[in-house]
Structures are given as C-alpha cells and as structure tokens.
Design a protein around this motif. Structure first.
Motif, short mmCIF file in Angstrom:
data_model
loop_
_atom_site.label_atom_id
_atom_site.label_comp_id
_atom_site.label_asym_id
_atom_site.label_seq_id
_atom_site.Cartn_x
_atom_site.Cartn_y
_atom_site.Cartn_z
N MET A 68 0.85 -1.19 0.00
CA MET A 68 0.00 0.00 0.00
C MET A 68 0.88 1.25 0.00
O MET A 68 1.78 1.39 0.83
N GLY A 69 0.64 2.18 -0.95
CA GLY A 69 1.41 3.39 -1.04
C GLY A 69 1.02 4.40 0.03
O GLY A 69 0.05 4.21 0.76
N LEU A 70 1.78 5.49 0.09
CA LEU A 70 1.52 6.52 1.11
C LEU A 70 0.14 7.13 0.94
O LEU A 70 -0.54 7.43 1.92
N ARG A 71 -0.28 7.36 -0.30
CA ARG A 71 -1.59 7.94 -0.55
C ARG A 71 -2.70 7.03 -0.05
O ARG A 71 -3.66 7.48 0.60
N GLU A 72 -2.56 5.74 -0.35
CA GLU A 72 -3.57 4.77 0.09
C GLU A 72 -3.57 4.65 1.62
O GLU A 72 -4.63 4.51 2.23
N GLU A 73 -2.40 4.69 2.23
CA GLU A 73 -2.32 4.62 3.69
C GLU A 73 -2.99 5.82 4.34
O GLU A 73 -3.69 5.69 5.35
N LYS A 74 -2.79 7.00 3.74
CA LYS A 74 -3.40 8.22 4.27
C LYS A 74 -4.92 8.15 4.17
O LYS A 74 -5.64 8.53 5.10
N LYS A 75 -5.42 7.63 3.05
CA LYS A 75 -6.87 7.51 2.86
C LYS A 75 -7.45 6.49 3.83
O LYS A 75 -8.52 6.71 4.41
N ALA A 76 -6.74 5.39 4.02
CA ALA A 76 -7.22 4.37 4.96
C ALA A 76 -7.23 4.90 6.38
O ALA A 76 -8.16 4.63 7.16
N ARG A 77 -6.22 5.68 6.73
CA ARG A 77 -6.16 6.27 8.07
C ARG A 77 -7.29 7.27 8.29
O ARG A 77 -7.92 7.29 9.35
N GLN A 78 -7.58 8.08 7.27
CA GLN A 78 -8.67 9.05 7.36
C GLN A 78 -10.02 8.34 7.52
O GLN A 78 -10.86 8.75 8.31
N ARG A 79 -10.18 7.26 6.78
CA ARG A 79 -11.43 6.49 6.87
C ARG A 79 -11.62 5.92 8.26
O ARG A 79 -12.71 5.96 8.83
N ARG A 80 -10.54 5.37 8.83
CA ARG A 80 -10.61 4.81 10.18
C ARG A 80 -10.92 5.90 11.21
O ARG A 80 -11.68 5.67 12.16
N GLU A 81 -10.33 7.07 11.02
CA GLU A 81 -10.58 8.17 11.96
C GLU A 81 -12.03 8.61 11.93
O GLU A 81 -12.64 8.87 12.97
N ILE A 82 -12.60 8.69 10.73
CA ILE A 82 -14.02 9.04 10.61
C ILE A 82 -14.88 7.99 11.30
O ILE A 82 -15.80 8.31 12.06
N MET A 83 -14.57 6.72 11.03
CA MET A 83 -15.31 5.63 11.65
C MET A 83 -15.22 5.70 13.17
O MET A 83 -16.24 5.65 13.87
#
Length: 224
Positions: free
Chosen positions: A1-16
């Motif tokens: 997983m690239g940095l962009r994908e990691e950032k998006k996954a982290r943002q999604r988890r934070e919203i959740m």
C-alpha cells in the motif's frame, strides 16, 4: 500500500472511530453528520468522499462485527487440544462479551444495520462465517463428538439462528424485567442445542450445571 492509500485508509478509520464514539455518547439518532465533521475538523466534502451517509458508517461497523467473529472462529478452529463443544462454549462467551460492552449501541447495530439482511459484502462475509462454523462441526463429527447424520452447514445454520435471536432479544430488552446477563443465557441456549447434537447425549457444561433461564417460560412470542 502506497503513502496515498495509507493516508486515505487512516482518514477512513478516523471518521469511523469518531463517528462511533459519538453514536455511543449521544445516541445514533441524535448524532448528525455535522457533529462528526465538527469533531474531526474536516469538510463535509471530505466526509462524503468516504461515506455517502451516516448509515453507511453503521453498515461498515456491522461488517466489522462479522469480521471479528470470523477471526474468533479461525482461532477456535486452530485450537486442536480441546473438544468442539468446549470451543463452541468459548465462542458464545466471546459473543457475549462483544454484545455486552455497550448494550444500547449494539442494539442499534443489530436493528438498524443490514447485519442480518444477507445483502452485499456482509452477505459474502456471513457466508464465510457459516463455512468456518461448518468446518468446526465437521471436525467434531470426525472426532466422534458431534452427530454425523446432519450436514455441518445445517448445524451451523441452526446454531447461528439460536445465538443471533437470543442475543438480539437480550439487546433490545425483549424479556422486560429480566436482569440476567447475556453470557449465561447464550451458554444455556448452546447447551440445549448440544443436547441434541452430541453423540452420546448432552455434554454438561457450566451453563447446564449451574444456570437456569429465569424468563420466557410459558410466554409465546407473536408476530414472528
């Protein structure tokens, strides 16, 4: 997983995580999308980039519950040193612990999400759950612990119906006035199931020896 994908996954988890925290604190209906984005200090557009509605967060949380149970099943399948009935009891204890952490919120999850609607990705993951539970029953049949005149998948279906309905009734407070905890009720239901599933009659466990259901005797439930 690239940095962009990691950032998006982290943002999604934070919203959740923040949304679920608000659901637990304020109540699901009392929490607005504006409350979630205000807590996270993100834009409305950012929120809707990840979740089209507040309900979508609840659906993803429900999917996470299925994934958690799949993990529990995989663990119990890997435990070869204990009988299958004993491992089933451990599963019931784990389910009870999960459901009892926040009874009010878990009642919302079971009644307002598509957890039991058998649609979309939840359906696919629930089928995986059935397969794993059937695998556990098949092992019990090979070991001579579980009757082998019933298909493992059907045993999985029956047991799933027992613990989901028992758990849901407890979560929504169907048995008004009862203060019984979820774990003894699930263990009692499992022992009743095992009485008809083990090879040599009932295998007495802690629930069968020490616990008796205190509600529901003689009361018929209508409309189902």
């Amino acid at each position: 997983m690239g940095l962009r994908e990691e950032k998006k996954a982290r943002q999604r988890r934070e919203i959740m995580d923040q949304a679920v925290a608000l659901f637990r604190k304020r109540g699901y209906d009392q929490t607005r999308v504006q409350d979630i984005i205000g807590r996270l200090r993100i834009s409305e557009a950012t929120f809707f980039n990840y979740f089209p509605t507040k309900d979508a967060i609840l659906q993803e949380f429900a999917l996470g519950q299925v994934e958690q149970f799949i993990g529990l099943l995989k663990h119990e399948i890997g435990v070869r040193g204990r009988s299958v009935p004993d491992r089933l009891r451990e599963l019931m204890r784990a389910i009870a612990q999960i459901g009892s952490r926040d009874r009010k919120f878990m009642a919302v999850v079971t009644t307002r999400s598509n957890l039991f609607s058998a649609t979309g990705e939840i359906r696919n993951r629930e089928f995986k759950m059935y397969e794993l539970l059937a695998e556990l029953f098949a092992e019990g049949q090979v070991r001579g612990e579980i009757r082998d005149d019933v298909e493992p998948m059907q045993l999985a279906e029956i047991l799933t119906g027992i613990y989901t309905h028992t758990g849901n009734n407890w979560l929504i407070g169907w048995w008004r006035g009862s203060r019984e905890m979820l774990e003894p009720r699930l263990l009692w239901a499992l022992d009743v199931f095992l009485a008809g599933s083990v090879v040599h009659g009932p295998i007495p466990g802690p629930a069968a020896q020490n616990l008796k259901p205190r509600v529901g005797r003689g009361r018929k439930r209508h409309g189902n």
